[in-house]
Scaffold this motif. Sequence first.
Motif, PDB file in Angstrom:
ATOM      1  N   THR A 128       0.839  -1.198   0.000  1.00  0.00           N
ATOM      2  CA  THR A 128       0.000   0.000   0.000  1.00  0.00           C
ATOM      3  C   THR A 128       0.870   1.243   0.000  1.00  0.00           C
ATOM      4  O   THR A 128       2.021   1.213   0.450  1.00  0.00           O
ATOM      5  N   ALA A 129       0.307   2.331  -0.491  1.00  0.00           N
ATOM      6  CA  ALA A 129       1.045   3.591  -0.573  1.00  0.00           C
ATOM      7  C   ALA A 129       1.346   4.127   0.825  1.00  0.00           C
ATOM      8  O   ALA A 129       0.532   3.991   1.744  1.00  0.00           O
ATOM      9  N   ARG A 130       2.500   4.717   0.963  1.00  0.00           N
ATOM     10  CA  ARG A 130       2.855   5.384   2.218  1.00  0.00           C
ATOM     11  C   ARG A 130       1.945   6.591   2.403  1.00  0.00           C
ATOM     12  O   ARG A 130       1.539   7.245   1.446  1.00  0.00           O
ATOM     13  N   ARG A 131       1.654   6.884   3.671  1.00  0.00           N
ATOM     14  CA  ARG A 131       0.840   8.060   4.005  1.00  0.00           C
ATOM     15  C   ARG A 131       1.737   9.070   4.702  1.00  0.00           C
ATOM     16  O   ARG A 131       2.402   8.737   5.684  1.00  0.00           O
ATOM     17  N   ILE A 132       1.729  10.296   4.189  1.00  0.00           N
ATOM     18  CA  ILE A 132       2.598  11.358   4.704  1.00  0.00           C
ATOM     19  C   ILE A 132       1.738  12.567   5.069  1.00  0.00           C
ATOM     20  O   ILE A 132       0.821  12.921   4.330  1.00  0.00           O
ATOM     21  N   VAL A 133       2.051  13.190   6.198  1.00  0.00           N
ATOM     22  CA  VAL A 133       1.457  14.484   6.545  1.00  0.00           C
ATOM     23  C   VAL A 133       2.575  15.522   6.487  1.00  0.00           C
ATOM     24  O   VAL A 133       3.642  15.317   7.070  1.00  0.00           O
ATOM     25  N   ILE A 134       2.326  16.605   5.759  1.00  0.00           N
ATOM     26  CA  ILE A 134       3.272  17.715   5.668  1.00  0.00           C
ATOM     27  C   ILE A 134       2.699  18.883   6.459  1.00  0.00           C
ATOM     28  O   ILE A 134       1.574  19.315   6.202  1.00  0.00           O
ATOM     29  N   ILE A 135       3.475  19.391   7.423  1.00  0.00           N
ATOM     30  CA  ILE A 135       3.060  20.540   8.225  1.00  0.00           C
ATOM     31  C   ILE A 135       4.029  21.679   7.931  1.00  0.00           C
ATOM     32  O   ILE A 135       5.196  21.622   8.310  1.00  0.00           O
ATOM     33  N   ASP A 136       3.544  22.691   7.226  1.00  0.00           N
ATOM     34  CA  ASP A 136       4.385  23.828   6.842  1.00  0.00           C
ATOM     35  C   ASP A 136       3.483  25.027   6.612  1.00  0.00           C
ATOM     36  O   ASP A 136       2.439  24.904   5.969  1.00  0.00           O
ATOM     37  N   ASP A 137       3.870  26.190   7.119  1.00  0.00           N
ATOM     38  CA  ASP A 137       3.036  27.380   6.960  1.00  0.00           C
ATOM     39  C   ASP A 137       3.142  28.004   5.565  1.00  0.00           C
ATOM     40  O   ASP A 137       2.318  28.831   5.201  1.00  0.00           O
ATOM     41  N   GLU A 138       4.127  27.584   4.780  1.00  0.00           N
ATOM     42  CA  GLU A 138       4.298  28.140   3.427  1.00  0.00           C
ATOM     43  C   GLU A 138       3.538  27.290   2.415  1.00  0.00           C
ATOM     44  O   GLU A 138       3.886  26.131   2.176  1.00  0.00           O
TER      45      GLU A 138
ATOM     46  N   HIS B 133      -3.127   8.823  10.871  1.00  0.00           N
ATOM     47  CA  HIS B 133      -2.117   7.828  11.232  1.00  0.00           C
ATOM     48  C   HIS B 133      -1.103   7.623  10.096  1.00  0.00           C
ATOM     49  O   HIS B 133      -0.965   6.526   9.565  1.00  0.00           O
ATOM     50  N   PRO B 134      -0.373   8.703   9.739  1.00  0.00           N
ATOM     51  CA  PRO B 134       0.565   8.598   8.615  1.00  0.00           C
ATOM     52  C   PRO B 134       1.783   7.743   8.955  1.00  0.00           C
ATOM     53  O   PRO B 134       2.060   7.472  10.130  1.00  0.00           O
ATOM     54  N   ASP B 135       2.499   7.356   7.891  1.00  0.00           N
ATOM     55  CA  ASP B 135       3.743   6.610   8.059  1.00  0.00           C
ATOM     56  C   ASP B 135       4.886   7.540   8.465  1.00  0.00           C
ATOM     57  O   ASP B 135       5.883   7.086   9.013  1.00  0.00           O
ATOM     58  N   ALA B 136       4.737   8.835   8.143  1.00  0.00           N
ATOM     59  CA  ALA B 136       5.755   9.825   8.506  1.00  0.00           C
ATOM     60  C   ALA B 136       5.150  11.220   8.441  1.00  0.00           C
ATOM     61  O   ALA B 136       4.134  11.450   7.775  1.00  0.00           O
ATOM     62  N   ILE B 137       5.818  12.143   9.134  1.00  0.00           N
ATOM     63  CA  ILE B 137       5.421  13.557   9.138  1.00  0.00           C
ATOM     64  C   ILE B 137       6.620  14.373   8.686  1.00  0.00           C
ATOM     65  O   ILE B 137       7.728  14.187   9.194  1.00  0.00           O
ATOM     66  N   LEU B 138       6.384  15.284   7.723  1.00  0.00           N
ATOM     67  CA  LEU B 138       7.384  16.288   7.347  1.00  0.00           C
ATOM     68  C   LEU B 138       6.967  17.566   8.041  1.00  0.00           C
ATOM     69  O   LEU B 138       5.862  18.056   7.827  1.00  0.00           O
ATOM     70  N   LEU B 139       7.841  18.114   8.868  1.00  0.00           N
ATOM     71  CA  LEU B 139       7.489  19.249   9.719  1.00  0.00           C
ATOM     72  C   LEU B 139       8.450  20.410   9.514  1.00  0.00           C
ATOM     73  O   LEU B 139       9.659  20.248   9.691  1.00  0.00           O
ATOM     74  N   ASP B 140       7.899  21.568   9.176  1.00  0.00           N
ATOM     75  CA  ASP B 140       8.694  22.790   9.080  1.00  0.00           C
ATOM     76  C   ASP B 140       9.108  23.208  10.482  1.00  0.00           C
ATOM     77  O   ASP B 140       8.295  23.173  11.415  1.00  0.00           O
TER      78      ASP B 140
ATOM     79  N   GLU C 130       4.692  13.675  22.646  1.00  0.00           N
ATOM     80  CA  GLU C 130       3.990  13.470  23.916  1.00  0.00           C
ATOM     81  C   GLU C 130       2.586  12.900  23.725  1.00  0.00           C
ATOM     82  O   GLU C 130       1.961  12.454  24.676  1.00  0.00           O
ATOM     83  N   ASN C 131       2.089  12.920  22.492  1.00  0.00           N
ATOM     84  CA  ASN C 131       0.730  12.487  22.185  1.00  0.00           C
ATOM     85  C   ASN C 131       0.722  10.978  21.926  1.00  0.00           C
ATOM     86  O   ASN C 131       1.435  10.486  21.055  1.00  0.00           O
ATOM     87  N   ALA C 132      -0.103  10.233  22.649  1.00  0.00           N
ATOM     88  CA  ALA C 132      -0.159   8.774  22.494  1.00  0.00           C
ATOM     89  C   ALA C 132      -0.560   8.355  21.078  1.00  0.00           C
ATOM     90  O   ALA C 132      -0.165   7.292  20.609  1.00  0.00           O
ATOM     91  N   GLU C 133      -1.328   9.191  20.389  1.00  0.00           N
ATOM     92  CA  GLU C 133      -1.785   8.876  19.025  1.00  0.00           C
ATOM     93  C   GLU C 133      -0.680   9.079  17.978  1.00  0.00           C
ATOM     94  O   GLU C 133      -0.743   8.513  16.896  1.00  0.00           O
ATOM     95  N   THR C 134       0.315   9.938  18.298  1.00  0.00           N
ATOM     96  CA  THR C 134       1.298  10.317  17.285  1.00  0.00           C
ATOM     97  C   THR C 134       2.746  10.027  17.666  1.00  0.00           C
ATOM     98  O   THR C 134       3.637  10.178  16.831  1.00  0.00           O
ATOM     99  N   CYS C 135       2.999   9.607  18.884  1.00  0.00           N
ATOM    100  CA  CYS C 135       4.386   9.470  19.357  1.00  0.00           C
ATOM    101  C   CYS C 135       5.194   8.433  18.578  1.00  0.00           C
ATOM    102  O   CYS C 135       6.416   8.511  18.536  1.00  0.00           O
ATOM    103  N   HIS C 136       4.531   7.484  17.939  1.00  0.00           N
ATOM    104  CA  HIS C 136       5.231   6.429  17.194  1.00  0.00           C
ATOM    105  C   HIS C 136       5.535   6.829  15.747  1.00  0.00           C
ATOM    106  O   HIS C 136       6.246   6.116  15.048  1.00  0.00           O
ATOM    107  N   ILE C 137       5.007   7.966  15.291  1.00  0.00           N
ATOM    108  CA  ILE C 137       5.157   8.384  13.897  1.00  0.00           C
ATOM    109  C   ILE C 137       6.503   9.098  13.732  1.00  0.00           C
ATOM    110  O   ILE C 137       6.769  10.081  14.426  1.00  0.00           O
ATOM    111  N   PRO C 138       7.355   8.629  12.810  1.00  0.00           N
ATOM    112  CA  PRO C 138       8.631   9.318  12.611  1.00  0.00           C
ATOM    113  C   PRO C 138       8.424  10.712  12.021  1.00  0.00           C
ATOM    114  O   PRO C 138       7.593  10.903  11.128  1.00  0.00           O
ATOM    115  N   VAL C 139       9.176  11.679  12.558  1.00  0.00           N
ATOM    116  CA  VAL C 139       9.092  13.064  12.103  1.00  0.00           C
ATOM    117  C   VAL C 139      10.413  13.454  11.455  1.00  0.00           C
ATOM    118  O   VAL C 139      11.481  13.260  12.029  1.00  0.00           O
ATOM    119  N   ILE C 140      10.308  14.006  10.248  1.00  0.00           N
ATOM    120  CA  ILE C 140      11.466  14.563   9.546  1.00  0.00           C
ATOM    121  C   ILE C 140      11.268  16.065   9.495  1.00  0.00           C
ATOM    122  O   ILE C 140      10.228  16.549   9.045  1.00  0.00           O
TER     123      ILE C 140
END
Length: 125
Positions: free
Chosen positions: A2-12, A48-55, A72-82
């Motif tokens: 299955t395709a990886r799921r990514i969340v991108i958090i960036d204000d730009e 529940h993404p496979d990874a988060i890209l964070l500005d 610190e969040n139990a729902e997100t603490c296992h998600i790798p952040v780049i």
Amino acid sequence: MTARRIVIIDDEADVREIAKMSLEITKQWDVTTAASREEGVALAESHHPDAILLDVIMPKVDRLATLIKLGENAETCHIPVILLTATLRLATQQSFVAAGARAVLIKPFDPGLLGGQIELALGWQ
């Protein structure tokens, strides 16, 4: 596979759109974007993404506050952040990794290489 799921958090908006298009086209990943810390954390909790890209630098947010909140969040603490940053200083990058980031990518990034850099950083090859 299955395709990886990514969340991108960036204000730009431009950075979000370029990264989203890059990952969808080059890797066929499912990419969701957020413009603020609050929206990004909520998306990470629900998608529940496979990874988060964070500005790193976002308005009204301490540099590492979002990374710490995700950890610190139990729902997100296992998600790798780049982290995405324009900061080139090695000492700063080392502090990001010490705070829980799996990797630090430098902006501006090459859209053609972004997916491969994420795979390499997370051992997805």
